[in-house]
Design an enzyme around this catalytic site. Structure first.
Site, PDB file in Angstrom:
ATOM      1  N   ASP A 157     -14.847   9.660  10.658  1.00 36.78           N
ATOM      2  CA  ASP A 157     -13.841   8.658  10.323  1.00 36.78           C
ATOM      3  C   ASP A 157     -12.467   9.326  10.307  1.00 36.78           C
ATOM      4  O   ASP A 157     -12.355  10.546  10.101  1.00 36.78           O
ATOM      5  CB  ASP A 157     -14.121   8.019   8.958  1.00 36.78           C
ATOM      6  CG  ASP A 157     -13.474   6.645   8.835  1.00 36.78           C
ATOM      7  OD1 ASP A 157     -14.167   5.642   9.100  1.00 36.78           O
ATOM      8  OD2 ASP A 157     -12.280   6.578   8.504  1.00 36.78           O
ATOM      9  N   ARG A 187       0.804  -1.227   0.000  1.00 35.93           N
ATOM     10  CA  ARG A 187       0.000   0.000   0.000  1.00 35.93           C
ATOM     11  C   ARG A 187       0.837   1.276   0.000  1.00 35.93           C
ATOM     12  O   ARG A 187       0.329   2.341  -0.356  1.00 35.93           O
ATOM     13  CB  ARG A 187      -0.948   0.004   1.201  1.00 35.93           C
ATOM     14  CG  ARG A 187      -2.028  -1.068   1.107  1.00 35.93           C
ATOM     15  CD  ARG A 187      -3.101  -0.881   2.149  1.00 35.93           C
ATOM     16  NE  ARG A 187      -4.132  -1.911   2.030  1.00 35.93           N
ATOM     17  CZ  ARG A 187      -5.207  -1.963   2.805  1.00 35.93           C
ATOM     18  NH1 ARG A 187      -5.404  -1.047   3.758  1.00 35.93           N
ATOM     19  NH2 ARG A 187      -6.094  -2.937   2.642  1.00 35.93           N
TER      20      ARG A 187
END
Length: 292
Positions: free
Chosen positions: A160, A51
């Site tokens: 979030d 990632r």
């Protein structure tokens, strides 16, 4: 270390132009933990490389050590946010764990609707809302029994730590593939009638009116005060250590109103220290006890 990483040379065979060692994984894990409270297990080493390696390359850096130096310098807040977004998992779907929504609709919502019609302030929090499927599902449940809820003081907050998924939530536009997990019979409850040229689905405007999305990191001072009538915080604590979990659950209990409901993930647990405050009333469903 996972087989996809070369432990001898410290480089990945898939991307040998980006230097990487197990020590780099350890340091990135420590940085992630200090920022977000998330403890990255060693089994996720390959995930960290996959990632972030492209990001390292796109920044023109020779390897992960240079990238870590940028993160540890403290000056590049946006890069830290990018790293957190890249490494946090955002698995979600509409009406996930449908038993929670059944409890919410049958046991919680009738009282909230009655209170809202009397002019009371009702607030619901979707903590760790990811790309928005959870708060939109909550809103759909509300409007099914209370179609004009948005005309009253009845609101949902979605928060979030990942700003990338928050931007998706704010747009409220999804691929038609989301219907594979929530069923075509729910189209009218969540989405507009017309599908755009791209074939994507847009969330109904009356649902959008109920929801505000905001960035939030549990490790920073909380930008929420409550009181909340209901809190959904599901599958957020999985990779957090016990002390961080305890801090979050205590914070939520503090701003949850008496007899308010807290829904958590199926693999999460609340510590014994809150047994005198939160009563288990269903599958991973808690209700705050009134103080005697």
């Amino acid at each position: 270390m996972m087989n996809s990483l070369n432990t001898t040379s410290g480089r990945s065979s898939a991307a040998s132009d980006v230097s990487y060692t197990s020590e780099d994984f350890t340091r990135i894990s420590e940085i992630l933990h200090s920022i977000s409270g998330i403890k990255m297990p060693e089994s996720n080493e390959a995930l960290v490389f996959s990632r972030l390696s492209r990001r390292v390359r796109n920044l023109g850096l020779g390897g992960f050590r240079d990238y870590i130096n940028i993160l540890e310098s403290g000056g590049d807040i946006e890069e830290k946010e990018y790293m957190v977004s890249a490494l946090t998992t955002n698995t979600t779907r509409f009406f996930r764990e449908d038993y929670h929504f059944a409890t919410f609709s049958d046991d919680v919502l009738p009282s909230l609707v009655s209170r809202a019609r009397k002019g009371e302030r009702i607030r619901i929090w979707s903590a760790g809302c990811s790309s928005g499927e959870e708060p939109y599902s909550i809103a759909a449940c509300i409007l099914k029994s209370f179609p004009d809820a948005y005309r009253f003081d009845f609101r949902i907050l979605g928060t979030d730590i990942n700003k990338s998924v928050l931007s998706v939530a704010e747009k409220g536009v999804y691929e038609k593939s989301v219907l594979n997990s929530c069923g075509h019979h729910l189209i009218a409850d969540v989405f507009e009638d017309e599908v755009g040229v791209s074939g994507r689905l847009s969330v109904r405007e009356d649902l959008r009116k109920l929801i505000t999305f905001r960035y939030m990191n549990f490790m920073d001072p909380w930008p929420v005060r409550g009181p909340f009538s209901t809190i959904f915080c599901r599958n957020v604590m999985i990779y957090m250590e016990n002390d961080v979990q305890s801090m979050v659950w205590k914070g939520m209990s503090k701003i949850l109103e008496p007899e308010g409901y807290l829904f958590i993930g199926h693999s999460e647990r609340i510590g014994d220290e809150l047994k005198s405050e939160l009563e288990l009333v269903g599958k991973t469903t808690f209700r705050k006890l009134e103080k005697k």
